[in-house]
Design a protein around this motif. Structure first.
Motif, PDB file in Angstrom:
ATOM      1  N   SER A   1      39.680  18.221  72.685  1.00 48.80           N
ATOM      2  CA  SER A   1      39.529  18.394  71.233  1.00 48.80           C
ATOM      3  C   SER A   1      39.130  17.055  70.619  1.00 48.80           C
ATOM      4  O   SER A   1      39.451  15.986  71.144  1.00 48.80           O
ATOM      5  CB  SER A   1      40.822  18.897  70.598  1.00 48.80           C
ATOM      6  N   ILE A   2      38.415  17.153  69.509  1.00 48.44           N
ATOM      7  CA  ILE A   2      37.927  15.970  68.806  1.00 48.44           C
ATOM      8  C   ILE A   2      38.739  15.774  67.529  1.00 48.44           C
ATOM      9  O   ILE A   2      38.763  16.644  66.658  1.00 48.44           O
ATOM     10  CB  ILE A   2      36.438  16.119  68.426  1.00 48.44           C
ATOM     11  N   VAL A   3      39.413  14.649  67.446  1.00 46.68           N
ATOM     12  CA  VAL A   3      40.169  14.299  66.233  1.00 46.68           C
ATOM     13  C   VAL A   3      39.244  13.478  65.330  1.00 46.68           C
ATOM     14  O   VAL A   3      38.621  12.506  65.775  1.00 46.68           O
ATOM     15  CB  VAL A   3      41.425  13.482  66.577  1.00 46.68           C
ATOM     16  N   LYS A   4      39.136  13.879  64.058  1.00 49.91           N
ATOM     17  CA  LYS A   4      38.216  13.212  63.125  1.00 49.91           C
ATOM     18  C   LYS A   4      38.972  12.229  62.223  1.00 49.91           C
ATOM     19  O   LYS A   4      40.170  12.385  61.955  1.00 49.91           O
ATOM     20  CB  LYS A   4      37.515  14.260  62.250  1.00 49.91           C
TER      21      LYS A   4
ATOM     22  N   HIS B   1      35.203  12.267  58.525  1.00 46.72           N
ATOM     23  CA  HIS B   1      34.841  13.380  59.408  1.00 46.72           C
ATOM     24  C   HIS B   1      34.009  12.910  60.606  1.00 46.72           C
ATOM     25  O   HIS B   1      33.124  13.611  61.082  1.00 46.72           O
ATOM     26  CB  HIS B   1      34.097  14.480  58.635  1.00 46.72           C
ATOM     27  N   LYS B   2      34.280  11.711  61.084  1.00 48.10           N
ATOM     28  CA  LYS B   2      33.649  11.179  62.279  1.00 48.10           C
ATOM     29  C   LYS B   2      34.661  11.197  63.427  1.00 48.10           C
ATOM     30  O   LYS B   2      35.876  11.079  63.198  1.00 48.10           O
ATOM     31  CB  LYS B   2      33.155   9.747  62.051  1.00 48.10           C
ATOM     32  N   ALA B   3      34.174  11.336  64.653  1.00 44.41           N
ATOM     33  CA  ALA B   3      35.060  11.390  65.813  1.00 44.41           C
ATOM     34  C   ALA B   3      35.880  10.108  65.941  1.00 44.41           C
ATOM     35  O   ALA B   3      35.329   9.020  66.007  1.00 44.41           O
ATOM     36  CB  ALA B   3      34.245  11.628  67.070  1.00 44.41           C
ATOM     37  N   ARG B   4      37.209  10.262  65.943  1.00 44.56           N
ATOM     38  CA  ARG B   4      38.095   9.108  66.060  1.00 44.56           C
ATOM     39  C   ARG B   4      38.760   9.041  67.429  1.00 44.56           C
ATOM     40  O   ARG B   4      39.001   7.960  67.972  1.00 44.56           O
ATOM     41  CB  ARG B   4      39.171   9.186  64.967  1.00 44.56           C
TER      42      ARG B   4
ATOM     43  N   ASN C   1      29.781  18.495  69.223  1.00 49.49           N
ATOM     44  CA  ASN C   1      30.785  18.700  68.183  1.00 49.49           C
ATOM     45  C   ASN C   1      30.147  18.667  66.792  1.00 49.49           C
ATOM     46  O   ASN C   1      30.443  19.498  65.927  1.00 49.49           O
ATOM     47  CB  ASN C   1      31.868  17.631  68.309  1.00 49.49           C
ATOM     48  N   ALA C   2      29.232  17.735  66.598  1.00 48.36           N
ATOM     49  CA  ALA C   2      28.521  17.640  65.318  1.00 48.36           C
ATOM     50  C   ALA C   2      27.622  18.854  65.092  1.00 48.36           C
ATOM     51  O   ALA C   2      27.514  19.373  63.973  1.00 48.36           O
ATOM     52  CB  ALA C   2      27.692  16.357  65.276  1.00 48.36           C
ATOM     53  N   GLU C   3      26.999  19.342  66.167  1.00 47.05           N
ATOM     54  CA  GLU C   3      26.128  20.516  66.059  1.00 47.05           C
ATOM     55  C   GLU C   3      26.938  21.766  65.718  1.00 47.05           C
ATOM     56  O   GLU C   3      26.508  22.609  64.925  1.00 47.05           O
ATOM     57  CB  GLU C   3      25.368  20.715  67.375  1.00 47.05           C
TER      58      GLU C   3
END
Length: 401
Positions: A348-351, A355-358, A381-383
């Protein structure tokens, strides 16, 4: 069914190394129908050690239930493609979930006109009462496009050209339209051509060949040898379908398939979810899917994510991903973990506040070196976020559908 048993069946039934349709059965009932470039190779593939990785647990379940396999050879992959669809529509096998009701799939329709058009319609736009004939649904748009190209060379038809034009359309010049747009063919003759097309789409090639041979005799009686020659050419084309393009598109194995999911809504209203796919580093938009959230009331992204993942992995015929990427933190990760197959790597991607990947969180079996594909993960993820927002805005009426 054990591999020893299937080898006995393949030997006893002499399953050919040729195109066709195969049927997995249990107690004479049909569990699953599929098509193949090589019936022998495809049926054997269901008993390989990596079936779970390549096809998923539901197909493993189907194979374990089966007690017999039947098959219908065809002369071409194109005919297998057509016949598979007609048999699925007729028998509605339990494990052919993809063909049952997906409004994103395509249909071939024939209009109710003096000179009917043959068109492709999306399921979401389809009103079956408007058309004389409806064939489908066809889950794989690229295969359908290739099929129509081949069919149109054998049975030219009108699609979007207008009647009573001064000059024939471009497709007439390349033998894909019979020229009804400029009066080059009478309605009776064109209707005959459409009847041939319908028989082909119904998977009734033997009937079609009988009809064409009967027409040859009828035209010969009135000494119309030019028409006899045309029909003989059609028969020859039917017997020598050059479907190399469809073989290339038959069941590709993706060495690297990443799927990403995202949810979009406005305070819980018009909630939607999406799936986007990256195959070998390239976005595969034919594989994208949209989901209208059905079971969640209010702004609960975690439950919505669990819903769309359950619905996605209820499709055993969709290629199993190597990696699933979800948007969110521990809650979303845990919700996804409960749903996806254990052999699929999940992250999972935490933002951050912009709203950028952190941070990238991982869970369970990690069979992929995530660090080597970090750019692909962030990209997909952005797509997924872009696709979800676009779908949501269309649903709210802010963008044209």
């Amino acid at each position: 069914m054990k591999s020893q048993e299937v080898n006995k069946i393949i030997t006893k039934k002499k399953i050919p190394d040729s195109p066709g349709v195969y049927l997995f059965k249990q107690n004479k009932g049909i569990l699953y129908i599929g098509k193949a470039t090589s019936l022998k190779d495809r049926i054997k593939s269901y008993f390989s050690n990596d079936l779970i990785k390549t096809r998923g647990m539901l197909l493993v379940d189907m194979v374990s239930r089966a007690d017999d396999i039947d098959f219908i050879p065809t002369d071409s992959v194109l005919e297998a493609f057509i016949l598979e669809n007609e048999l699925i529509k007729k028998h509605l096998p339990t494990f052919n979930t993809k063909e049952k009701d997906d409004k994103s799939f395509n249909y071939v329709v024939i209009t109710k006109e003096k000179f009917p058009c043959v068109l492709v319609e999306r399921g979401k736009d389809l009103d079956k009462k408007k058309y004389a004939h409806v064939f489908g649904p066809y889950p794989y748009a690229p295969q359908l496009r290739e099929a129509l190209k081949l069919i149109r060379k054998i049975f030219p038809f009108r699609d979007t050209c207008k009647l009573d034009q001064q000059r024939p359309c471009f497709n007439y010049s390349i033998d894909l339209c019979p020229g009804v747009c400029a009066g080059k063919m009478l309605a009776k003759e064109y209707s005959q051509n459409i009847r041939h097309l319908v028989l082909f789409f119904q998977g009734k090639k033997k009937n079609l060949v009988k009809v064409l041979n009967k027409e040859i005799k009828e035209y010969a009686k009135v000494l119309n040898f030019e028409k006899c020659a045309e029909i003989k050419q059609t028969l020859n084309s039917l017997g020598h379908i050059q479907d190399v393009s469809m073989i290339k598109r038959e069941s590709p194995k993706n060495s690297s398939r990443i799927e990403a999911y995202d949810i979009a809504h406005m305070s819980g209203k018009n909630m939607v979810g999406v799936m986007v796919v990256l195959n070998n580093g390239e976005f595969d938009k034919n594989e994208y899917r949209k989901f209208n959230i059905q079971t969640v009331d209010g702004p609960n992204d975690t439950k919505a994510l669990a819903e769309i993942l359950k619905r996605r992995f209820a499709h055993p015929e969709w290629t199993l991903p190597n990696l699933v990427v979800v948007d969110g933190g521990v809650a979303q990760l845990n919700a996804a973990k409960e749903v996806i197959p254990k052999e699929v790597t999940l992250i999972s991607i935490v933002k951050n506040e912009r709203h950028k990947a952190r941070e990238i969180l991982t869970s369970g079996n990690i069979s992929i070196d995530v660090s080597k594909i970090k750019n692909d993960i962030i990209k997909i993820n952005a797509e997924a976020h872009r696709f979800a927002i676009t779908f949501h805005r269309k649903k709210r009426g802010e963008l044209p559908v």
